[in-house]
Write an enzyme that holds these catalytic residues in place. Structure first.
Site, PDB file in Angstrom:
ATOM      1  N   ARG A   1      40.211  32.594  35.815  1.00 41.59           N
ATOM      2  CA  ARG A   1      40.486  33.042  37.175  1.00 41.59           C
ATOM      3  C   ARG A   1      39.301  32.677  38.064  1.00 41.59           C
ATOM      4  O   ARG A   1      38.185  32.459  37.594  1.00 41.59           O
ATOM      5  CB  ARG A   1      40.712  34.556  37.212  1.00 41.59           C
TER       6      ARG A   1
ATOM      7  N   LYS B   1      28.099  44.137  56.836  1.00 47.91           N
ATOM      8  CA  LYS B   1      27.943  44.979  58.020  1.00 47.91           C
ATOM      9  C   LYS B   1      26.847  44.367  58.891  1.00 47.91           C
ATOM     10  O   LYS B   1      26.053  43.539  58.428  1.00 47.91           O
ATOM     11  CB  LYS B   1      27.583  46.410  57.631  1.00 47.91           C
TER      12      LYS B   1
ATOM     13  N   HIS C   1      45.195  29.443  42.100  1.00 48.33           N
ATOM     14  CA  HIS C   1      45.670  30.121  40.891  1.00 48.33           C
ATOM     15  C   HIS C   1      46.669  29.253  40.119  1.00 48.33           C
ATOM     16  O   HIS C   1      46.916  29.500  38.932  1.00 48.33           O
ATOM     17  CB  HIS C   1      46.312  31.457  41.256  1.00 48.33           C
TER      18      HIS C   1
ATOM     19  N   ARG D   1      45.523  27.878  36.875  1.00 51.96           N
ATOM     20  CA  ARG D   1      45.657  28.750  35.704  1.00 51.96           C
ATOM     21  C   ARG D   1      47.035  28.565  35.059  1.00 51.96           C
ATOM     22  O   ARG D   1      47.160  28.546  33.828  1.00 51.96           O
ATOM     23  CB  ARG D   1      45.434  30.199  36.133  1.00 51.96           C
TER      24      ARG D   1
ATOM     25  N   TRP E   1      44.873  37.993  28.243  1.00 49.86           N
ATOM     26  CA  TRP E   1      46.017  38.879  28.449  1.00 49.86           C
ATOM     27  C   TRP E   1      45.981  40.022  27.452  1.00 49.86           C
ATOM     28  O   TRP E   1      45.695  39.822  26.261  1.00 49.86           O
ATOM     29  CB  TRP E   1      47.329  38.098  28.283  1.00 49.86           C
TER      30      TRP E   1
ATOM     31  N   TYR F   1      53.522  32.535  33.097  1.00 46.68           N
ATOM     32  CA  TYR F   1      52.546  31.470  33.282  1.00 46.68           C
ATOM     33  C   TYR F   1      52.868  30.183  32.529  1.00 46.68           C
ATOM     34  O   TYR F   1      52.409  29.119  32.926  1.00 46.68           O
ATOM     35  CB  TYR F   1      51.152  31.950  32.842  1.00 46.68           C
TER      36      TYR F   1
END
Length: 590
Positions: free
Chosen positions: A216, A247, A350, A353, A376, A388
């Site tokens: 990932r 910030k 993605h 993957r 997984w 997938y």
């Protein structure tokens, strides 16, 4: 002797409901529904004009008390005040950074503007269903509406647990229907084109890891050198890179978004551990990728020396030119640029993957090993494999060939396909055990047939008169053991050769052109194995920011006129990129 009877009274037992006629002429009812925070009975009062009306309300309260429970007394919540309280005071301290980001988007950008004025206890399932329809009518994707539904369902479940609601209307409302689109993984040819293009940029190995191992985005960007074991040839995945959140460091005086403030302060940690135990895993690294990682480490050492005091040593594998971890937003834009430069169809990061998972399916890797590589969890692995691993034409053809072999007794290579040609199957070993290796300077290109090797050596030698070009005969086993690429690199046909036109320019920060001491445009005869010079596209171009902050424009292609035209466009973008780096993701984004 009989016991004396106790005198009858009108007093009800403790906790019982009561109904009576008040001095105001109205009927009143009181029902005990629980206990208040201070320990005293929570006794609810109702009032109606007639005894029948008040009796019905009292009985309804008793039924509600005995089944789902009665809403807790106290503050009158609106959907806005409850969602704000839930997301900031209840969810934020107890969920991960990425999860709370998703909750805040759903709450502040969708739910509060669309439903915030409703009183919490008056919210109905129909309100939610109309809200989801309106979201989609205004252009939101079904997945976005579904995310809003999941968020409000989670928030209202918490309201039920705390007795601010007796029932969750989101659990009754019909959720927006999301049809999961079938992802088309990249083909082997597309992957090869991506890797060739990636080889021209910094952090080449970052894209190779994504396409070959299926990590990932956060897992790749969170890698440190301590996670790479070159001796054992393995990679340890154990953390994720988080998106930075900034910030103002200027007291909100600069007038910009926090991410563009010159004195911005990152309020979020850089990484966190993997979410699940299965996510923390060890993966074997192909030898070619190990070699690439070694080269990447050497290149990073040169960048460290160049940056000197500007370098921040944090141990990350993939960094900015000054050692900082890569920003996921910048990484996303570089992937999009890589697709464009390589001439590969549009896709999500993605999708790499999905591609890696499908390659494992094609190779017939056992399911337990696939689960380990992809990270997984055992209880979810079957569903994730369905999601997938995509049944490509190659997989379907090989399966059909096996069925044919079982029923009709044919081997996979013998069974004809629907188009009359052979179905791809295990290739038989060639009768000739010799590999003909064309030695072209420092390159070694293997061929099955001598005439192909001789032709390439002759033509390449004519293109490069100052380099040696000859043909050697190798034993096949020797090549498979020692040759770059092994048996897969052996060619059964001549490689492509064409004239490729190039254009190149470098610009300093601010837009001034840098004299780099060579022609802006030139042409060269290139072979497909000369990946730094070759392309089969009419034109392709890209701009990149170099470690010294200069911006480089590069154009190449087989069409001279198209290259010249694209060079003008590439130079214009390079000048703009040199002047406005934040527009192209060359600086950290919020």
């Amino acid at each position: 002797m009989a016991q004396p009877r106790k005198p009858q009274t009108s007093r009800q037992p403790n906790g019982a409901s009561s109904i009576y006629l008040g001095k105001d002429g109205r009927w009143h009812g009181r029902v005990t529904v629980g206990v208040k925070d201070d320990g005293t009975p929570d006794r609810r009062h109702v009032s109606r004009k007639t005894r029948a009306e008040v009796t019905k309300v009292v009985r309804d309260l008793e039924k509600q008390r005995d089944s789902t429970g009665v809403r807790k007394a106290g503050q009158t919540w609106t959907v806005k005040t409850w969602l704000t309280h839930w997301v900031e005071s209840i969810a934020a301290p107890n969920v991960g950074e990425n999860t709370i980001d998703g909750y805040r988007v759903a709450v502040y950008h969708h739910l509060i503007p669309g439903l915030g004025a409703h009183r919490l206890e008056k919210l109905e399932p129909e309100h939610l269903e109309r809200f989801y329809q309106k979201m989609q009518a205004n252009g939101s994707a079904a997945g976005t509406a579904h995310q809003a539904h999941r968020t409000v369902n989670t928030a209202l479940n918490e309201a039920v647990r705390r007795r601010h609601l007796s029932i969750n209307p989101a659990s009754i409302a019909k959720a927006p229907k999301v049809e999961e689109e079938e992802v088309e993984p990249y083909s082997v040819e597309e992957v090869q084109r991506l890797l060739i293009e990636a080889g021209k940029h910094r952090n080449t190995a970052r894209w190779v890891i994504a396409l070959a191992l299926g990590l990932r985005q956060g897992e790749v960007l969170g890698l440190r050198w301590e996670d790479v074991d070159f001796e054992a040839g393995v990679l340890l995945v154990r953390r994720n890179r988080l998106r930075p959140r900034y910030k103002h460091g200027c007291g909100d005086k600069c007038g910009r978004k926090p991410g563009y403030c010159p004195q911005k302060i990152n309020t979020r940690r850089e990484t966190k551990d993997t979410k699940t135990r299965a996510g923390k895993r060890t993966i074997g690294i192909p030898e070619q990728l190990l070699t690439l990682l070694r080269r990447h480490k050497e290149a990073q050492a040169r960048e460290r020396a160049l940056a000197r005091d500007l370098w921040v040593e944090k141990g990350y594998v993939f960094t900015s030119p000054t050692g900082e971890p890569l920003n996921p937003n910048t990484d996303h834009h570089r992937w999009k640029g890589l697709l464009k430069a390589a001439g590969v169809r549009e896709g999500r990061l993605h999708d790499a993957r999905h591609t890696a998972a499908t390659v494992l399916l094609i190779l017939g890797v056992p399911e337990a090993v696939v689960d380990r590589i992809m990270g997984w969890e055992p209880g979810k692995s079957a569903r994730m494999r369905r999601r997938y691993q995509h049944l490509t034409g190659q997989v379907l053809q090989q399966t059909a060939a096996k069925v044919g072999a079982l029923i009709w007794g044919t081997t996979p290579s013998e069974r004809p396909s629907a188009t009359g040609g052979p179905v791809p199957g295990p290739s038989p070993a060639p009768a000739d055990p010799t590999v003909y290796v064309a030695r072209l300077g420092e390159r070694c290109i293997p061929f099955l047939h001598r005439e192909h090797a001789d032709t390439v050596a002759s033509q390449w030698g004519a293109d490069h008169p100052n380099n040696s070009a000859e043909v050697e005969e190798w034993d096949r086993k020797k090549w498979e053991d020692k040759g770059p690429g092994g048996a897969r690199a052996i060619r059964d046909e001549e490689p492509d050769r064409r004239t490729v036109h190039h254009a190149h320019a470098v610009f300093l920060p601010g837009g001034a052109r840098l004299n780099i001491g060579r022609d802006a445009q030139w042409s060269v005869v290139a072979w497909e194995f000369e990946t730094d010079l070759y392309t089969d596209l009419p034109v392709r171009w890209h701009t990149t920011r170099r470690p010294g902050q200069e911006v480089e424009a590069q154009v190449c292609g087989t069409d001279r006129d198209a290259v010249a035209a694209a060079f003008e466009e590439a130079r214009a973008q390079a000048v703009d990129r040199a002047r406005n780096p934040e527009r192209y993701g060359d600086v950290d984004s919020c």
